[in-house]
Write a protein that holds these residues in place. Structure first.
Motif, short mmCIF file in Angstrom:
data_model
loop_
_atom_site.label_atom_id
_atom_site.label_comp_id
_atom_site.label_asym_id
_atom_site.label_seq_id
_atom_site.Cartn_x
_atom_site.Cartn_y
_atom_site.Cartn_z
N MET A 1 0.82 -1.21 0.00
CA MET A 1 0.00 0.00 0.00
C MET A 1 0.86 1.27 0.00
SD MET A 1 -2.95 -1.20 2.74
CE MET A 1 -3.88 0.34 2.66
N ILE A 2 1.92 1.25 0.78
CA ILE A 2 2.80 2.43 0.84
C ILE A 2 3.54 2.62 -0.47
CG2 ILE A 2 4.90 3.33 1.93
CD1 ILE A 2 3.91 2.07 4.57
N GLN A 3 4.11 1.55 -1.00
CA GLN A 3 4.86 1.65 -2.25
C GLN A 3 3.93 1.97 -3.42
OE1 GLN A 3 7.99 1.71 -2.45
NE2 GLN A 3 8.98 0.38 -0.96
N GLY A 4 2.66 1.55 -3.33
CA GLY A 4 1.72 1.80 -4.41
C GLY A 4 1.05 3.15 -4.36
N GLY A 5 1.35 3.95 -3.36
CA GLY A 5 0.81 5.30 -3.27
C GLY A 5 -0.58 5.38 -2.68
N GLU A 6 -1.09 4.27 -2.10
CA GLU A 6 -2.43 4.30 -1.52
C GLU A 6 -2.51 5.16 -0.26
OE1 GLU A 6 -4.55 0.52 -1.24
OE2 GLU A 6 -2.98 -0.41 -2.47
N CYS A 7 -1.36 5.46 0.32
CA CYS A 7 -1.32 6.28 1.55
C CYS A 7 -0.73 7.66 1.28
CB CYS A 7 -0.48 5.57 2.62
SG CYS A 7 -1.03 3.89 2.97
N GLY A 8 -0.77 8.07 0.01
CA GLY A 8 -0.18 9.35 -0.36
C GLY A 8 1.24 9.18 -0.86
N GLN A 9 1.79 10.24 -1.42
CA GLN A 9 3.11 10.19 -2.01
C GLN A 9 4.21 10.46 -0.98
OE1 GLN A 9 3.73 9.33 -5.30
NE2 GLN A 9 1.54 8.83 -5.22
N PHE A 10 5.28 9.65 -1.04
CA PHE A 10 6.44 9.83 -0.19
C PHE A 10 7.69 10.07 -1.04
CE2 PHE A 10 3.58 7.38 2.54
CZ PHE A 10 3.67 8.07 3.74
N ASN A 11 8.69 10.63 -0.45
CA ASN A 11 9.99 10.85 -1.08
C ASN A 11 10.50 9.53 -1.66
OD1 ASN A 11 12.72 11.27 -1.61
ND2 ASN A 11 13.04 12.56 0.18
N PRO A 12 10.82 9.47 -2.96
CA PRO A 12 11.32 8.21 -3.56
C PRO A 12 12.55 7.66 -2.85
CG PRO A 12 10.74 9.78 -5.27
CD PRO A 12 10.65 10.52 -3.98
N ALA A 13 13.46 8.55 -2.44
CA ALA A 13 14.65 8.09 -1.72
C ALA A 13 14.27 7.44 -0.40
CB ALA A 13 15.61 9.26 -1.48
N LEU A 14 13.26 7.98 0.25
CA LEU A 14 12.79 7.42 1.51
C LEU A 14 12.11 6.08 1.30
CD1 LEU A 14 12.39 7.73 4.54
CD2 LEU A 14 10.38 9.17 4.09
N LEU A 15 11.36 5.96 0.22
CA LEU A 15 10.71 4.68 -0.09
C LEU A 15 11.74 3.60 -0.38
CD1 LEU A 15 7.69 5.78 -2.34
CD2 LEU A 15 7.64 5.01 0.04
N ASN A 16 12.84 3.97 -1.06
CA ASN A 16 13.90 3.00 -1.33
C ASN A 16 14.54 2.53 -0.03
OD1 ASN A 16 13.56 3.11 -4.11
ND2 ASN A 16 15.06 4.75 -4.38
N ALA A 17 14.78 3.46 0.87
CA ALA A 17 15.35 3.10 2.17
C ALA A 17 14.39 2.22 2.95
CB ALA A 17 15.68 4.36 2.96
N PHE A 18 13.11 2.55 2.86
CA PHE A 18 12.07 1.77 3.53
C PHE A 18 12.06 0.34 3.02
CE2 PHE A 18 7.48 0.49 3.52
CZ PHE A 18 7.33 0.34 4.89
N ALA A 19 12.19 0.17 1.71
CA ALA A 19 12.20 -1.17 1.12
C ALA A 19 13.40 -1.98 1.60
CB ALA A 19 12.20 -1.07 -0.40
N LYS A 20 14.55 -1.30 1.74
CA LYS A 20 15.78 -2.00 2.14
C LYS A 20 15.72 -2.49 3.59
CE LYS A 20 18.87 0.38 -1.07
NZ LYS A 20 20.01 1.33 -1.22
N VAL A 21 14.96 -1.80 4.43
CA VAL A 21 14.91 -2.20 5.84
C VAL A 21 13.56 -2.82 6.21
CG1 VAL A 21 16.61 -0.49 6.57
CG2 VAL A 21 14.18 0.12 6.56
N SER A 22 12.77 -3.16 5.21
CA SER A 22 11.42 -3.67 5.50
C SER A 22 11.47 -4.97 6.31
CB SER A 22 10.64 -3.88 4.20
OG SER A 22 11.26 -4.87 3.39
N ASP A 23 12.47 -5.80 6.04
CA ASP A 23 12.59 -7.05 6.80
C ASP A 23 12.90 -6.77 8.27
OD1 ASP A 23 12.06 -8.54 4.57
OD2 ASP A 23 14.16 -9.01 4.12
#
Length: 364
Positions: free
Chosen positions: A326-348
């Motif tokens: 949902m977050i990556q797909g923009g269902e919760c609004g737009q976030f900084n792409p750099a922040l989304l990349n960092a979020f993906a790296k630490v999601s585990d």
């Protein structure tokens, strides 16, 4: 009775020279003599901080003046002893070499007894004043650090208390605050590792993590029937809910201990702008892109993630994977792409720290 006078160490291989210098100082100081650099080093081991000054000859057997200075610097890096060269050597090379090795003054033989007595006395007093000043500064610095630590502990206790009160009023567990702090810290570190532009000192990351706990402090001012409404808010109710960002800043500004702290900028920015969006569609000020402080962006994402994987009065808890989608797909609004990349790296990491565990606890 023990003689508490300061020690003058005279280092000269000629006994007559030592006797002449001894005669000048024995009435005001304890005088210790050494015939070479090796004996002088033994005297320093014995008398240590009692030594007020070293009167040093250059040419001596076994260990000369320069060899002694080298050993002195090597063995006592954290101590400073005033040293006078008292020597018949008058070449510029010898004198400059002495100064380069830390000698305070050079007195040529034969010397004027009155002048050398005065110069030695002035140098000893100068060092004593400096040592006293350093001691005072060290003591004051220690007190300031202790006071700062007490202030920090008080601030943390107040932040934890206020944020926990807010969460319980919002029908949440106080664990939400802890998770926001942890997630914000993980995201800040991951973002800094990926992009030097977002890299902050560890102490700053910790300050931001602590400040994140106060992101919803303004909810204290929101009526219960809106704050805990199980269904969707009306347009009018949502406008009132959005006021928690601004009201939170007003509350923060009224708390002196926070307003006067170096970390206040993080508290204020996070509280006011943790609902702003990268595309400018957030609130309360409609900031977009890098107009939003990065610490506010990070807490916004941490808050969004935790809200998704937690049960709320208006929704069930989603799985970690669903929240990520949902977050990556923009269902919760737009976030900084750099922040989304960092979020993906630490999601585990986030999943292990909370994620599905939160969901499983809340749905039982």
């Amino acid at each position: 009775m023990e003689d508490l006078r300061k020690v003058i160490l005279i280092v000269d291989d000629i006994e007559l020279n030592r006797a002449i210098l001894n005669e000048l100082f024995y009435r005001s100081y304890r005088v210790q003599e050494a015939a070479n650099g090796i004996e002088a080093l033994k005297a320093i081991e014995k008398f240590g901080d009692q030594i007020a000054i070293i009167l040093l000859d250059v040419v001596m057997p076994e260990l000369d003046g320069f060899g002694f200075l080298k050993e002195l610097k090597s063995r006592y890096k954290n101590k400073q002893y005033p040293v006078f060269f008292i020597t018949a050597e008058d070449s510029d090379e010898i004198i400059n070499r002495g100064y380069d090795m830390g000698v305070d003054d050079v007195i040529n033989k034969p010397f004027n007894p009155s002048i050398i007595r005065r110069r030695v006395k002035n140098t000893i007093e100068l060092y004593e004043r400096r040592f006293r000043m350093e001691s005072i500064i060290e003591g004051q610095t220690r007190k300031i650090k202790e006071q700062a630590e007490k202030l920090r502990e008080t601030s943390l206790a107040m932040v934890d208390t206020l944020s926990t009160v807010i969460e319980f009023r919002d029908c949440e567990s106080g664990e939400h605050v802890k998770r926001i702090r942890t997630t914000s810290k993980v995201l800040m570190e991951a973002l800094g590792d990926a992009d030097p532009a977002y890299r902050f000192p560890a102490a700053t990351v910790e300050e931001i993590s602590v400040a994140s706990a106060m992101h919803d402090v303004g909810k204290i001012a929101i009526p219960d029937h809106i704050l805990n409404k199980p269904g969707k808010l009306t347009v009018e109710e949502f406008e009132i809910m959005k006021e928690h960002t601004v009201k939170g800043c007003e509350i923060l500004q009224s708390v002196d201990i926070l307003r006067n702290s170096d970390s206040f900028v993080y508290y204020y920015d996070i509280c006011r702008w943790h609902h702003e969006k990268w595309d400018g569609r957030g609130y309360p000020d409609g900031l977009k892109g890098d107009e939003i402080p990065i610490w506010a962006q990070v807490v916004a994402l941490a808050d969004c993630y935790d809200a998704l994987v937690s049960e709320r009065v208006y929704k069930p808890a989603y799985s970690h994977e669903k929240a990520l989608e949902m977050i990556q797909g923009g269902e919760c609004g737009q976030f900084n792409p750099a922040l989304l990349n960092a979020f993906a790296k630490v999601s585990d990491i986030l999943k292990q720290q909370g994620g599905d565990k939160i969901r499983s606890e809340t749905v039982q």
